[in-house]
Design an enzyme around this catalytic site. Structure first.
Site, PDB file in Angstrom:
ATOM      1  N   LYS A 194      66.599  21.500   5.779  1.00 35.25           N
ATOM      2  CA  LYS A 194      66.297  22.733   6.530  1.00 35.25           C
ATOM      3  C   LYS A 194      66.308  22.399   8.021  1.00 35.25           C
ATOM      4  O   LYS A 194      65.387  21.786   8.542  1.00 35.25           O
ATOM      5  CB  LYS A 194      64.922  23.319   6.160  1.00 35.25           C
ATOM      6  CG  LYS A 194      64.822  24.753   6.685  1.00 35.25           C
ATOM      7  CD  LYS A 194      63.423  25.222   7.003  1.00 35.25           C
ATOM      8  CE  LYS A 194      62.911  24.882   8.354  1.00 35.25           C
ATOM      9  NZ  LYS A 194      63.594  25.484   9.519  1.00 35.25           N
ATOM     10  N   GLY A 247      59.392  16.506  13.771  1.00 35.98           N
ATOM     11  CA  GLY A 247      59.009  17.686  14.541  1.00 35.98           C
ATOM     12  C   GLY A 247      57.697  17.447  15.247  1.00 35.98           C
ATOM     13  O   GLY A 247      57.338  16.298  15.554  1.00 35.98           O
ATOM     14  N   SER A 248      56.981  18.527  15.469  1.00 35.58           N
ATOM     15  CA  SER A 248      55.762  18.446  16.272  1.00 35.58           C
ATOM     16  C   SER A 248      54.581  17.874  15.481  1.00 35.58           C
ATOM     17  O   SER A 248      54.545  17.944  14.242  1.00 35.58           O
ATOM     18  CB  SER A 248      55.397  19.838  16.781  1.00 35.58           C
ATOM     19  OG  SER A 248      55.110  20.677  15.679  1.00 35.58           O
ATOM     20  N   GLY A 252      53.442  18.618  11.671  1.00 29.91           N
ATOM     21  CA  GLY A 252      53.310  17.389  10.878  1.00 29.91           C
ATOM     22  C   GLY A 252      51.987  17.333  10.131  1.00 29.91           C
ATOM     23  O   GLY A 252      51.929  16.920   8.967  1.00 29.91           O
ATOM     24  N   GLU A 269      57.924  11.973  11.501  1.00 26.70           N
ATOM     25  CA  GLU A 269      58.347  11.473  12.822  1.00 26.70           C
ATOM     26  C   GLU A 269      57.956  12.543  13.813  1.00 26.70           C
ATOM     27  O   GLU A 269      58.579  13.610  13.863  1.00 26.70           O
ATOM     28  CB  GLU A 269      59.865  11.242  12.848  1.00 26.70           C
ATOM     29  CG  GLU A 269      60.397  10.311  11.776  1.00 26.70           C
ATOM     30  CD  GLU A 269      59.921   8.882  11.942  1.00 26.70           C
ATOM     31  OE1 GLU A 269      59.598   8.483  13.070  1.00 26.70           O
ATOM     32  OE2 GLU A 269      59.853   8.172  10.918  1.00 26.70           O
ATOM     33  N   CYS A 303      61.845  13.362  22.126  1.00 28.52           N
ATOM     34  CA  CYS A 303      60.553  12.799  21.704  1.00 28.52           C
ATOM     35  C   CYS A 303      60.234  11.517  22.442  1.00 28.52           C
ATOM     36  O   CYS A 303      59.086  11.232  22.730  1.00 28.52           O
ATOM     37  CB  CYS A 303      60.567  12.555  20.194  1.00 28.52           C
ATOM     38  SG  CYS A 303      61.870  11.432  19.660  1.00 28.52           S
ATOM     39  N   GLU A 400      52.350  16.426  25.065  1.00 26.61           N
ATOM     40  CA  GLU A 400      53.810  16.353  25.140  1.00 26.61           C
ATOM     41  C   GLU A 400      54.293  17.700  25.681  1.00 26.61           C
ATOM     42  O   GLU A 400      54.229  18.711  24.983  1.00 26.61           O
ATOM     43  CB  GLU A 400      54.366  16.113  23.726  1.00 26.61           C
ATOM     44  CG  GLU A 400      55.869  16.009  23.702  1.00 26.61           C
ATOM     45  CD  GLU A 400      56.418  15.946  22.289  1.00 26.61           C
ATOM     46  OE1 GLU A 400      56.050  16.804  21.454  1.00 26.61           O
ATOM     47  OE2 GLU A 400      57.223  15.039  22.009  1.00 26.61           O
TER      48      GLU A 400
HETATM   49  P1  NAD Z   1      58.428  21.990  15.104  1.00 23.84           P
HETATM   50  O1  NAD Z   1      57.379  21.135  14.506  1.00 23.84           O
HETATM   51  O2  NAD Z   1      58.021  23.275  15.699  1.00 23.84           O
HETATM   52  O3  NAD Z   1      59.545  22.331  14.022  1.00 23.84           O
HETATM   53  C1  NAD Z   1      60.241  21.315  13.343  1.00 23.84           C
HETATM   54  C2  NAD Z   1      60.816  21.855  12.051  1.00 23.84           C
HETATM   55  O4  NAD Z   1      59.731  22.199  11.193  1.00 23.84           O
HETATM   56  C3  NAD Z   1      61.650  23.119  12.216  1.00 23.84           C
HETATM   57  O5  NAD Z   1      62.751  23.073  11.337  1.00 23.84           O
HETATM   58  C4  NAD Z   1      60.683  24.219  11.798  1.00 23.84           C
HETATM   59  O6  NAD Z   1      61.307  25.382  11.324  1.00 23.84           O
HETATM   60  C5  NAD Z   1      59.924  23.510  10.692  1.00 23.84           C
HETATM   61  N1  NAD Z   1      58.602  24.077  10.384  1.00 23.84           N
HETATM   62  C6  NAD Z   1      57.734  24.678  11.219  1.00 23.84           C
HETATM   63  N2  NAD Z   1      56.632  25.069  10.542  1.00 23.84           N
HETATM   64  C7  NAD Z   1      56.808  24.701   9.250  1.00 23.84           C
HETATM   65  C8  NAD Z   1      56.031  24.832   8.064  1.00 23.84           C
HETATM   66  N3  NAD Z   1      54.833  25.404   8.067  1.00 23.84           N
HETATM   67  N4  NAD Z   1      56.526  24.331   6.903  1.00 23.84           N
HETATM   68  C9  NAD Z   1      57.730  23.721   6.879  1.00 23.84           C
HETATM   69  N5  NAD Z   1      58.521  23.586   7.966  1.00 23.84           N
HETATM   70  C10 NAD Z   1      58.062  24.059   9.148  1.00 23.84           C
HETATM   71  O7  NAD Z   1      59.189  21.058  16.181  1.00 23.84           O
HETATM   72  P2  NAD Z   1      60.347  21.483  17.179  1.00 23.84           P
HETATM   73  O8  NAD Z   1      59.740  22.293  18.254  1.00 23.84           O
HETATM   74  O9  NAD Z   1      61.511  21.993  16.414  1.00 23.84           O
HETATM   75  O10 NAD Z   1      60.791  20.041  17.732  1.00 23.84           O
HETATM   76  C11 NAD Z   1      60.162  19.402  18.777  1.00 23.84           C
HETATM   77  C12 NAD Z   1      59.204  18.338  18.272  1.00 23.84           C
HETATM   78  O11 NAD Z   1      59.901  17.381  17.476  1.00 23.84           O
HETATM   79  C13 NAD Z   1      58.603  17.538  19.407  1.00 23.84           C
HETATM   80  O12 NAD Z   1      57.231  17.353  19.159  1.00 23.84           O
HETATM   81  C14 NAD Z   1      59.333  16.227  19.351  1.00 23.84           C
HETATM   82  O13 NAD Z   1      58.650  15.139  19.912  1.00 23.84           O
HETATM   83  C15 NAD Z   1      59.530  16.064  17.887  1.00 23.84           C
HETATM   84  N6  NAD Z   1      60.603  15.099  17.595  1.00 23.84           N
HETATM   85  C16 NAD Z   1      60.249  13.856  17.132  1.00 23.84           C
HETATM   86  C17 NAD Z   1      61.241  12.898  16.902  1.00 23.84           C
HETATM   87  C18 NAD Z   1      60.900  11.524  16.386  1.00 23.84           C
HETATM   88  O14 NAD Z   1      61.805  10.810  15.952  1.00 23.84           O
HETATM   89  N7  NAD Z   1      59.647  11.116  16.418  1.00 23.84           N
HETATM   90  C19 NAD Z   1      62.584  13.228  17.125  1.00 23.84           C
HETATM   91  C20 NAD Z   1      62.898  14.506  17.591  1.00 23.84           C
HETATM   92  C21 NAD Z   1      61.888  15.438  17.824  1.00 23.84           C
END
Ligand code: NAD
Length: 497
Positions: A194, A247-248, A252, A269, A303, A400
């Protein structure tokens, strides 16, 4: 600093335009499936215009994708020999390479990233993931275990987990898809991916290319949609053996709790607020230029961005001058414009969030020596910005921000530095700039960061483990660590008596 904005249709190739503006559905069992029901507008952040609609897949569609992936796991992908799995992953890498210009356009269009950077960075990194992990299926051995029972033959084998639910963020769409798919498939799993609702196109195209590469239908399925609907349906589906999330921190935590409740494997991650430390004895022009590069690369939406710059007090002015000169030479413009070196933020809401952090500075002792303003127009642009002199407890230091905002602080001693840096909640990456080799090793080894770069920043390779400590996540991408999280161990205890 110059700016330009134009409509996306005139900047994108005919091939990418045709795919981008087509009717999109999910990619399930080797086919495009357009589910009935809600759709989401995909927006070009450089212009604010609608590119296309993507499906907001409902639980029934997610179930269909998981069922397809389970069949491929029990069937054509799961039964493939290691050598054939290796060959299939190489064929996919070849196709990604052949389509690199087209794939780069999707991430530049939906994410606003400068297309020349996506071509030079993201697509090669995605290809590298498939090539690196293609080498692993033929090297996955178990052990013969020396137990104390003379008549027993005990051995262990590495086995895949089953169907992986992979959830990716918007900032590196193609790359993140590859970082999850390559090791998961190399280990023998199948995947339901997804992507972020903001940037789905490159993942949908990748899944089509996988079929062209000969991966059996169902090996890679893509379901598009919101996190709260499609993402939640995937995470709570009983057929998912493992959740692989990038993601965030906020999401997470939600997914970690859900995985705990249903006893699914999970890797997380997450974000970072990464200290980039410049000592006075460093090569200051090199360190300051790298500091500016990492702060403003992809508008700071990375990130591992070195978004907390810590400078030994005596060299602050010299460093700031170089950073400001770098920022002012950036060409702000649409991702698809080859002249652009700084694109927009990914969405209107995200720019609002970044601006709230900048607003918070007025209530602190910090100042904004340059940047801080929007660029007039329909795109979601924000000037490259510096915030100097914030306290360790200010939000611009603890959080962040994920925008083109470099928070700059000073320090006076190594001991003071280590206490301040290690008291942060995040621990993803860090940079250390010094010509003193003893100091370099001491500081690097004592930093509570999953990855530390010394006299360089942001180097990345599929073989080198990448992932955070503390609130930056659980688990690593890349290298054997990145593969191990998609494997389990089975022990066979056989009596020879
Ligand atoms: P986000 O957490 O808002 O979303 C990430 C993904 O999770 C999206 O596909 C979103 O639709 C999905 N999601 C959101 N709520 C959900 C739920 N309740 N259940 C299942 N899926 C859900 O993050 P973002 O704004 O898309 O990305 C930015 C974040 O990602 C930043 O915090 C960044 O640091 C992090 N990031 C980390 C790495 C790493 O390797 N550590 C790499 C890239 C980005």
């Amino acid at each position: 600093m110059t700016t330009s904005t134009t409509g996306f249709a005139s900047l994108v190739s005919a091939e990418a335009l045709a795919f981008a503006t087509d009717v999109h559905g999910c990619f399930i069992d080797g086919q495009r499936i357009v589910p009935a029901g809600a759709t989401i507008d995909s927006i070009d952040p450089s212009t604010g215009s609608v590119i296309t609609q993507i499906a907001d897949a409902d639980p029934v569609t997610v179930d269909r994708a998981v069922t397809s992936a389970a069949a491929a796991f029990a069937g054509d992908w799961g039964r493939l020999t290691p050598g054939k799995r290796e060959a299939a992953l190489h064929r996919l890498a070849d196709l990604l390479e052949q389509h690199s210009a087209e794939l780069a356009e999707y991430d530049a269009l939906e994410g606003g990233k400068p297309v020349s950077y996506v071509e030079a960075v993201d697509v090669p990194l995605a290809v590298e993931q498939f090539r690196y992990y293609a080498g692993w299926p033929t090297k996955l051995t178990g052990d013969v275990v020396p137990v104390d029972t003379p008549s027993a033959h005990v051995y262990s084998r590495k086995v895949p987990l089953g169907v992986v639910g992979a959830i990716t963020p918007w900032n590196f769409p193609l790359c993140q898809a590859a970082i999850k798919l390559a090791p998961a498939l190399a280990a023998g799993n199948t995947v339901v991916l997804k992507p972020s609702e903001l940037t789905s196109l490159s993942s949908l195209r990748l899944a089509e290319l996988a079929i062209e590469a000969g991966l059996p239908p169902g090996t890679i399925n893509v379901v598009t949609g919101q996190g709260s609907s499609t993402g939640n349906a995937l995470v709570t589906h009983p057929g998912i053996a493992k959740i692989s999330f990038t993601g965030s921190e906020r999401v997470g935590r939600v997914l970690g709790a859900a995985a705990g409740g249903s006893l699914k494997h999970i890797s997380l991650e997450l974000g970072g607020k990464n200290p980039n430390i410049i000592f006075a004895d460093a090569d200051i022009p090199a360190a300051a230029t790298a500091a500016a590069t990492t702060a403003y690369f992809y508008s700071g939406q990375v990130c591992f961005s070195g978004s907390r710059l810590m400078v030994e007090r005596s060299v602050l002015d010299e460093v700031l001058e170089i950073v400001q000169r770098y920022a002012q030479a950036l060409v702000i413009g649409p991702g698809l414009d080859r002249a652009s070196t700084l694109g927009p933020l990914a969405s209107d809401q995200h720019r609002d969030k970044v601006e709230k952090y900048l607003d918070s500075v007025s209530a602190t002792k910090a100042s904004i020596p340059f940047g801080g303003s929007r660029i007039a127009g329909d795109g979601y642009f924000l000037e490259p910005t510096a915030v100097v002199g914030a306290a360790d407890s200010d939000a611009v230091i603890t959080d962040e921000i994920f925008g083109p905002v470099l928070s700059v602080q000073t320090f006076d001693s190594v001991d003071e530095l280590m206490i301040r840096v290690n008291s942060a909640n995040y621990g993803l990456t860090a940079g250390v700039w010094t010509n003193d080799v003893r100091k370099a090793h001491t500081v690097a080894q004592n930093l509570q960061s999953g990855l530390v770069w010394v006299n360089t920043y942001a180097d990345y390779h599929a073989a080198a483990p990448f992932g955070g400590f503390k609130n930056s996540g659980i688990g690593k991408d890349c290298g054997f660590d990145g593969l191990a999280k998609y494997l389990d161990t089975q022990t066979i205890w056989m009596s020879l008596a």
